[in-house]
Design an enzyme around this catalytic site. Structure first.
Site, PDB file in Angstrom:
ATOM      1  CG  PHE A 130     -11.983   0.788  18.974  1.00 43.00           C
ATOM      2  CD1 PHE A 130     -11.808  -0.318  18.809  1.00 43.00           C
ATOM      3  CD2 PHE A 130     -11.309   1.945  19.430  1.00 43.00           C
ATOM      4  CE1 PHE A 130     -10.204  -0.634  19.235  1.00 43.00           C
ATOM      5  CE2 PHE A 130     -10.055   1.704  19.675  1.00 43.00           C
ATOM      6  CZ  PHE A 130      -9.644   0.189  19.278  1.00 43.00           C
TER       7      PHE A 130
ATOM      8  CE1 TYR B 294      -3.951   1.994   0.882  1.00 42.61           C
ATOM      9  CE2 TYR B 294      -2.632   3.029   2.338  1.00 42.61           C
ATOM     10  CZ  TYR B 294      -3.878   3.100   1.510  1.00 42.61           C
ATOM     11  OH  TYR B 294      -4.791   4.208   1.757  1.00 42.61           O
TER      12      TYR B 294
ATOM     13  CB  VAL C  23     -13.330   4.974  13.564  1.00 42.89           C
ATOM     14  CG1 VAL C  23     -14.659   5.687  13.989  1.00 42.89           C
ATOM     15  CG2 VAL C  23     -12.229   5.853  13.958  1.00 42.89           C
TER      16      VAL C  23
HETATM   17  P1  NAD Z   1     -12.832   1.736   0.678  1.00 39.96           P
HETATM   18  O1  NAD Z   1     -11.908   0.611   0.443  1.00 39.96           O
HETATM   19  O2  NAD Z   1     -14.045   1.902   1.396  1.00 39.96           O
HETATM   20  O3  NAD Z   1     -12.894   2.092  -0.981  1.00 39.96           O
HETATM   21  C1  NAD Z   1     -12.040   1.742  -2.005  1.00 39.96           C
HETATM   22  C2  NAD Z   1     -13.140   1.460  -3.317  1.00 39.96           C
HETATM   23  O4  NAD Z   1     -11.980   0.986  -4.206  1.00 39.96           O
HETATM   24  C3  NAD Z   1     -13.974   0.352  -3.019  1.00 39.96           C
HETATM   25  O5  NAD Z   1     -15.223   0.805  -3.452  1.00 39.96           O
HETATM   26  C4  NAD Z   1     -13.307  -0.806  -3.682  1.00 39.96           C
HETATM   27  O6  NAD Z   1     -14.343  -1.946  -4.183  1.00 39.96           O
HETATM   28  C5  NAD Z   1     -12.674  -0.074  -4.777  1.00 39.96           C
HETATM   29  N1  NAD Z   1     -11.573  -0.659  -5.549  1.00 39.96           N
HETATM   30  C6  NAD Z   1     -10.598  -1.257  -5.215  1.00 39.96           C
HETATM   31  N2  NAD Z   1      -9.735  -1.626  -5.939  1.00 39.96           N
HETATM   32  C7  NAD Z   1     -10.403  -1.337  -7.194  1.00 39.96           C
HETATM   33  C8  NAD Z   1      -9.805  -1.893  -8.515  1.00 39.96           C
HETATM   34  N3  NAD Z   1      -8.685  -2.423  -8.855  1.00 39.96           N
HETATM   35  N4  NAD Z   1     -10.781  -1.418  -9.531  1.00 39.96           N
HETATM   36  C9  NAD Z   1     -11.816  -0.643  -9.256  1.00 39.96           C
HETATM   37  N5  NAD Z   1     -11.921  -0.212  -7.934  1.00 39.96           N
HETATM   38  C10 NAD Z   1     -11.476  -0.909  -6.849  1.00 39.96           C
HETATM   39  O7  NAD Z   1     -11.781   2.799   1.029  1.00 39.96           O
HETATM   40  P2  NAD Z   1     -11.794   4.544   1.214  1.00 39.96           P
HETATM   41  O8  NAD Z   1     -11.623   4.875   2.636  1.00 39.96           O
HETATM   42  O9  NAD Z   1     -12.995   4.858   0.571  1.00 39.96           O
HETATM   43  O10 NAD Z   1     -10.377   5.056   0.538  1.00 39.96           O
HETATM   44  C11 NAD Z   1     -10.808   5.674  -0.854  1.00 39.96           C
HETATM   45  C12 NAD Z   1      -9.345   5.918  -1.280  1.00 39.96           C
HETATM   46  O11 NAD Z   1      -8.740   7.044  -0.331  1.00 39.96           O
HETATM   47  C13 NAD Z   1      -8.321   5.026  -1.515  1.00 39.96           C
HETATM   48  O12 NAD Z   1      -7.579   5.020  -2.582  1.00 39.96           O
HETATM   49  C14 NAD Z   1      -7.611   5.174  -0.219  1.00 39.96           C
HETATM   50  O13 NAD Z   1      -6.201   4.624  -0.250  1.00 39.96           O
HETATM   51  C15 NAD Z   1      -7.565   6.508   0.014  1.00 39.96           C
HETATM   52  N6  NAD Z   1      -7.302   6.906   1.474  1.00 39.96           N
HETATM   53  C16 NAD Z   1      -8.397   6.865   2.240  1.00 39.96           C
HETATM   54  C17 NAD Z   1      -8.091   7.139   3.917  1.00 39.96           C
HETATM   55  C18 NAD Z   1      -9.045   6.970   4.662  1.00 39.96           C
HETATM   56  O14 NAD Z   1      -9.043   7.286   5.929  1.00 39.96           O
HETATM   57  N7  NAD Z   1     -10.391   6.917   4.337  1.00 39.96           N
HETATM   58  C19 NAD Z   1      -6.762   7.555   4.174  1.00 39.96           C
HETATM   59  C20 NAD Z   1      -5.868   7.661   3.201  1.00 39.96           C
HETATM   60  C21 NAD Z   1      -6.023   7.492   1.830  1.00 39.96           C
HETATM   61  N1  UDP Z   2      -6.306  -0.674  15.980  1.00 36.12           N
HETATM   62  C1  UDP Z   2      -6.553  -1.187  16.952  1.00 36.12           C
HETATM   63  N2  UDP Z   2      -7.552  -1.982  17.040  1.00 36.12           N
HETATM   64  C2  UDP Z   2      -8.354  -2.304  15.990  1.00 36.12           C
HETATM   65  C3  UDP Z   2      -7.923  -1.664  14.617  1.00 36.12           C
HETATM   66  C4  UDP Z   2      -6.844  -0.863  14.735  1.00 36.12           C
HETATM   67  O1  UDP Z   2      -5.619  -0.729  18.109  1.00 36.12           O
HETATM   68  O2  UDP Z   2      -9.427  -2.904  15.966  1.00 36.12           O
HETATM   69  C5  UDP Z   2      -5.144   0.238  15.613  1.00 36.12           C
HETATM   70  C6  UDP Z   2      -4.029   0.124  14.502  1.00 36.12           C
HETATM   71  O3  UDP Z   2      -3.164  -1.130  15.275  1.00 36.12           O
HETATM   72  C7  UDP Z   2      -3.296   1.403  14.290  1.00 36.12           C
HETATM   73  C8  UDP Z   2      -4.548   2.476  14.565  1.00 36.12           C
HETATM   74  O4  UDP Z   2      -5.534   1.556  15.359  1.00 36.12           O
HETATM   75  O5  UDP Z   2      -2.343   1.554  15.277  1.00 36.12           O
HETATM   76  C9  UDP Z   2      -5.166   2.818  13.187  1.00 36.12           C
HETATM   77  O6  UDP Z   2      -5.643   1.565  12.543  1.00 36.12           O
HETATM   78  P1  UDP Z   2      -6.368   1.743  11.144  1.00 36.12           P
HETATM   79  O7  UDP Z   2      -6.439   0.205  10.607  1.00 36.12           O
HETATM   80  O8  UDP Z   2      -7.682   2.219  11.334  1.00 36.12           O
HETATM   81  O9  UDP Z   2      -5.428   2.586  10.112  1.00 36.12           O
HETATM   82  P2  UDP Z   2      -4.069   2.793   9.908  1.00 36.12           P
HETATM   83  O10 UDP Z   2      -3.745   4.248  10.342  1.00 36.12           O
HETATM   84  O11 UDP Z   2      -3.091   2.091  10.746  1.00 36.12           O
HETATM   85  O12 UDP Z   2      -3.748   2.811   8.558  1.00 36.12           O
END
Ligand code: NAD
Ligand code: UDP
Length: 320
Positions: free
Chosen positions: A195, A149, A192
């Site tokens: 929990f 990732y 989140v």
């Molecule tokens: P999510 O897993 O809910 O959504 C990802 C979506 O992408 C899903 O609908 C999945 O089916 C689709 N997908 C995965 N692989 C695919 C592929 N090869 N082709 C087409 N679709 C595909 O995650 P999210 O939280 O909605 O995250 C969305 C984006 O934001 C991601 O790129 C993620 O890396 C980035 N991001 C999210 C967070 C966060 O905290 N939510 C933080 C950092 C980055």
């Molecule tokens: N984590 C935890 N319990 C859970 C899921 C996650 O203690 O059931 C911790 C995890 O080890 C990390 C933080 O919560 O330190 C955030 O995890 P998350 O998977 O939400 O996202 P990350 O920031 O690690 O990508």
């Protein structure tokens, strides 16, 4: 016939957590939305309420394969974001980030579309500088279980900036920090949703490690607002730009907050810390504040209350 202001927008990963909120927002702003998803972690139920809207279209497609269509703007969100899911098939995760970026950048180049990349705070790895400004190059393990990732997203950033320099593409690279809210999947695996679901079921809250590691949690509405503002900003502003809420909490503090807000009888249960789990994380958001006049408005307590209400209703429906 499209109005001059109505843009044809492509949202990859549009049936996921963030994608669903973004599609809804773009439709509300009067744009056409083409949602592309392979439903790896996303689902039709996330977007079911959008399906009968005339300017919404859904296409099942995997972004690791090329895609030919005509759009004005692309939001490239496709990629599993939860460690549990992106580590399930790590080779596919890297392909999604890297081949997906190449395919979407190729599309943007052909149709001259502006393109946003959903990058991540994971590009900073286990950071040695705190809080993290965009100028920090990060501290990332290239061969660990999170690398598919972290390095996939880093390579995608490289591709975006090479297409910008080499082909003059209009790019926007946003580094998203932990974002939460309604429409996360109950089995998503991120902290989140884990929990909250555990607390509502009065099951033990699974803390990994001692729970002293920190994260900064952004409510989804704040995140979507800055994403749209960034896309609409001047073409000269490419990022990379941090997107998140700088409020920083230990994982144990988060667990205690959720117990208090749900009134749960759950206990805290300690589990081994996953490999390379970052010790601390907080965005420096001065770039977004200065360039876009944006700051998050919803604090953790407010955001958690709304997310808890969502999961309460979801679990209630599942019981019926
Ligand atoms: P999510 O897993 O809910 O959504 C990802 C979506 O992408 C899903 O609908 C999945 O089916 C689709 N997908 C995965 N692989 C695919 C592929 N090869 N082709 C087409 N679709 C595909 O995650 P999210 O939280 O909605 O995250 C969305 C984006 O934001 C991601 O790129 C993620 O890396 C980035 N991001 C999210 C967070 C966060 O905290 N939510 C933080 C950092 C980055
Ligand atoms: N984590 C935890 N319990 C859970 C899921 C996650 O203690 O059931 C911790 C995890 O080890 C990390 C933080 O919560 O330190 C955030 O995890 P998350 O998977 O939400 O996202 P990350 O920031 O690690 O990508």
């Amino acid at each position: 016939m499209r109005t001059a202001l109505r843009k044809r927008t492509l949202v990859t990963g549009g049936a996921g957590f963030l994608g669903r909120h973004l599609c809804k927002r773009l439709l509300a702003d009067g744009h056409e939305v083409l949602c592309v998803d392979n439903f790896f972690t996303g689902s039709k139920s996330n977007i079911i309420e959008l399906l009968d809207q005339p300017f919404f279209e859904l296409l099942r497609h995997d972004v690791t394969f090329p895609l030919y269509l005509e759009v004005d703007e692309i939001y490239n969100l496709a990629c599993p974001a939860s460690p549990v899911h992106y580590q399930f098939d790590p080779v596919q995760t890297t392909k999604t980030s890297v081949h997906g970026a190449i395919n979407m950048l190729g599309l943007a180049k052909r149709v001259k579309a502006k393109i946003f990349q959903a990058s991540t705070s994971e590009v900073y790895g286990d950071p040695r500088i705190h809080p993290q400004p965009e100028t920090y190059w990060g501290h990332v393990n290239p061969v660990g279980t999170r690398s598919c990732y972290d390095e996939g997203k880093r390579c995608a950033e490289t591709l975006f900036f090479d297409y910008y320099r080499q082909h003059g593409l209009r790019i926007k690279v946003g580094r998203i920090f932990n974002t939460y809210g309604p429409f996360m999947h109950p089995d998503d695996g991120r902290v989140v949703s884990n929990f909250i679901v555990q607390a509502l079921r009065n099951e033990p809250l699974t803390i990994y490690g001692e729970g002293q590691q920190t994260r900064s949690f952004c409510y989804v509405d704040d995140l979507i607002e800055v994403m749209v503002r960034f896309m609409d900003s001047d073409d000269s502003f490419t990022g990379p730009m941090n997107m998140g809420n700088p409020g920083e909490f230990t994982i144990k503090e988060l667990a205690e907050k959720i117990l208090a807000l749900t009134g749960s009888r759950s206990v805290l249960e300690y589990h081994p810390l996953p490999n390379d789990d970052p010790v601390q994380r907080r965005p420096d958001i001065s770039l977004a504040q200065g360039k876009l006049g944006w700051s998050p408005r919803i604090d953790l307590d407010q955001g958690l209350k709304q997310t808890i209400a969502y999961f309460q209703a979801l679990l209630e429906t599942a019981r019926q």
